[in-house]
Design a protein around this motif. Structure first.
Motif, PDB file in Angstrom:
ATOM      1  N   ALA A   4       0.834  -1.201   0.000  1.00 47.80           N
ATOM      2  CA  ALA A   4       0.000   0.000   0.000  1.00 47.80           C
ATOM      3  C   ALA A   4       0.869   1.251   0.000  1.00 47.80           C
ATOM      4  N   GLY A   5       2.010   1.188   0.659  1.00 47.97           N
ATOM      5  CA  GLY A   5       2.938   2.320   0.653  1.00 47.97           C
ATOM      6  C   GLY A   5       3.513   2.557  -0.728  1.00 47.97           C
ATOM      7  N   LEU A   6       3.836   1.482  -1.420  1.00 52.81           N
ATOM      8  CA  LEU A   6       4.362   1.610  -2.779  1.00 52.81           C
ATOM      9  C   LEU A   6       3.301   2.203  -3.700  1.00 52.81           C
ATOM     10  N   ALA A   7       2.056   1.723  -3.592  1.00 49.69           N
ATOM     11  CA  ALA A   7       0.976   2.252  -4.426  1.00 49.69           C
ATOM     12  C   ALA A   7       0.754   3.740  -4.145  1.00 49.69           C
ATOM     13  N   ASN A 129       6.780   3.678   2.208  1.00 48.33           N
ATOM     14  CA  ASN A 129       5.925   4.605   2.943  1.00 48.33           C
ATOM     15  C   ASN A 129       6.623   5.935   3.174  1.00 48.33           C
ATOM     16  N   THR A 130       7.954   5.891   3.321  1.00 47.98           N
ATOM     17  CA  THR A 130       8.711   7.123   3.482  1.00 47.98           C
ATOM     18  C   THR A 130       8.543   8.012   2.261  1.00 47.98           C
ATOM     19  N   MET A 131       8.646   7.423   1.089  1.00 50.64           N
ATOM     20  CA  MET A 131       8.457   8.189  -0.134  1.00 50.64           C
ATOM     21  C   MET A 131       7.011   8.656  -0.261  1.00 50.64           C
ATOM     22  N   ALA A 132       6.060   7.782   0.087  1.00 47.71           N
ATOM     23  CA  ALA A 132       4.651   8.162   0.041  1.00 47.71           C
ATOM     24  C   ALA A 132       4.407   9.391   0.913  1.00 47.71           C
ATOM     25  N   PHE A 133       4.985   9.404   2.095  1.00 45.65           N
ATOM     26  CA  PHE A 133       4.863  10.545   3.003  1.00 45.65           C
ATOM     27  C   PHE A 133       5.518  11.790   2.414  1.00 45.65           C
ATOM     28  N   ASN A 134       6.745  11.665   1.945  1.00 48.22           N
ATOM     29  CA  ASN A 134       7.484  12.828   1.455  1.00 48.22           C
ATOM     30  C   ASN A 134       6.771  13.515   0.298  1.00 48.22           C
ATOM     31  N   LEU A 161      -3.989   7.094   0.057  1.00 50.91           N
ATOM     32  CA  LEU A 161      -2.860   8.021   0.026  1.00 50.91           C
ATOM     33  C   LEU A 161      -2.415   8.432   1.424  1.00 50.91           C
ATOM     34  N   VAL A 162      -3.380   8.628   2.312  1.00 56.63           N
ATOM     35  CA  VAL A 162      -3.061   9.155   3.638  1.00 56.63           C
ATOM     36  C   VAL A 162      -2.532   8.079   4.577  1.00 56.63           C
ATOM     37  N   ALA A 163      -3.154   6.895   4.588  1.00 59.32           N
ATOM     38  CA  ALA A 163      -2.795   5.859   5.557  1.00 59.32           C
ATOM     39  C   ALA A 163      -1.321   5.445   5.481  1.00 59.32           C
ATOM     40  N   PRO A 164      -0.738   5.230   4.278  1.00 61.76           N
ATOM     41  CA  PRO A 164       0.685   4.863   4.243  1.00 61.76           C
ATOM     42  C   PRO A 164       1.604   5.961   4.768  1.00 61.76           C
ATOM     43  N   ALA A 165       1.247   7.221   4.521  1.00 61.57           N
ATOM     44  CA  ALA A 165       2.056   8.324   5.043  1.00 61.57           C
ATOM     45  C   ALA A 165       2.009   8.336   6.565  1.00 61.57           C
ATOM     46  N   VAL A 166       0.826   8.161   7.123  1.00 63.84           N
ATOM     47  CA  VAL A 166       0.673   8.134   8.570  1.00 63.84           C
ATOM     48  C   VAL A 166       1.401   6.934   9.170  1.00 63.84           C
TER      49      VAL A 166
END
Length: 265
Positions: A4-7, A129-134, A161-166
């Motif tokens: 999910a983070g990659l997506a 997830n780090t990239m998703a957040f950034n 989009l939000v959950a992986p960043a969190v």
């Protein structure tokens, strides 16, 4: 693994790629909502992260140990570049970064611990997830209106989009500030995040003098901090004042020192 983070990383990157051609040359030099950085500097930051992911530089003992100052250094190295040069680096390195993050989802390498200087240690698969957040945070909070200067809109953020960043933010919360933040938590604090990316966790005090605080799933305490997950991305990174977005029930005096000190990078 955190597919999910990659997506999410791919989706936010695609949204940024749609915005980039719409930015006029003079708009790249407008101040972003990230203090001290122009819009083009935000892109330089993302480009530098991508390049370092695919071609890690050798260790440099002279580099700042503070992660924010390290990011400033990498942006400063690119301040003399033209807009086109910065964007070319971002376009060149980002697809390769995403490919590496996809490969990192596969066992057994996906569970290997990776030290991110100044940020902590994470299983390799969580770097997606780090990239998703950034990308999500910089695009929506620093570049685009209403907080940033670019007058473009995107679809409303979704849970995907939000959950992986969190998830990355909560993984980093116990690590990034070490004793500085641990010392503010004397009793369990329930963090109840609502809306897209909703989750409930409890921030637990350190178990001993040399330990650090921990974040556990679920609610296990009488003091509760409630906010939307989307707002959490803004106030927990000190882009916005937490008092404008959080509701505290229970012992306010137990939660306030933690909230005053929290600064997820």
């Amino acid at each position: 693994m955190t597919r999910a983070g990659l997506a999410a990383a791919r989706s936010s990157t695609a949204q940024l790629a749609e915005i980039v051609p719409r930015v006029a040359d003079e708009q790249w030099d407008l101040p972003s909502a990230c203090a001290g950085w122009r819009v083009i500097d935000v892109m330089a930051h993302l480009a530098a992260l991508a390049t370092e992911a695919v071609d890690p530089p050798p260790p440099d003992p002279s580099s700042p140990s503070n992660r924010e100052r390290y990011h400033d250094l990498r942006v400063d190295e690119r301040r003399s570049w033209s807009h086109a040069e910065v964007l070319d680096e971002w376009r060149r390195s980002t697809p390769r970064q995403l490919d590496l993050l996809e490969a990192a989802q596969e066992p057994p390498g996906g569970t290997e611990p990776v030290d991110v200087p100044g940020l902590g240690t994470y299983p390799r698969h969580l770097l997606a997830n780090t990239m998703a957040f950034n990308v999500f945070c910089h695009l929506r909070n620093d570049m685009l209106a209403p907080d940033g200067p670019l007058p473009f809109t995107l679809p409303e953020p979704t849970d995907s989009l939000v959950a992986p960043a969190v998830e990355f933010m909560l993984a980093g919360l116990p690590q990034m500030q070490g004793p500085e933040l641990t010392s503010t938590v004397g009793r369990p604090l329930v963090l109840d995040l609502t809306g897209p990316g909703a989750t409930t966790v409890t921030v637990l005090p350190a178990a001993g003098p040399d330990a650090r605080l921990t974040v556990a799933p679920g609610a296990d305490g009488s003091t509760r901090i409630t906010s939307t997950a989307l707002d959490f991305i803004a106030w927990a990174t000190t882009r916005e004042p937490w008092r404008d977005y959080c509701r505290i029930t229970g012992d306010t005096s137990a939660a306030t020192p933690f909230l005053d000190r929290l600064n997820i990078i």
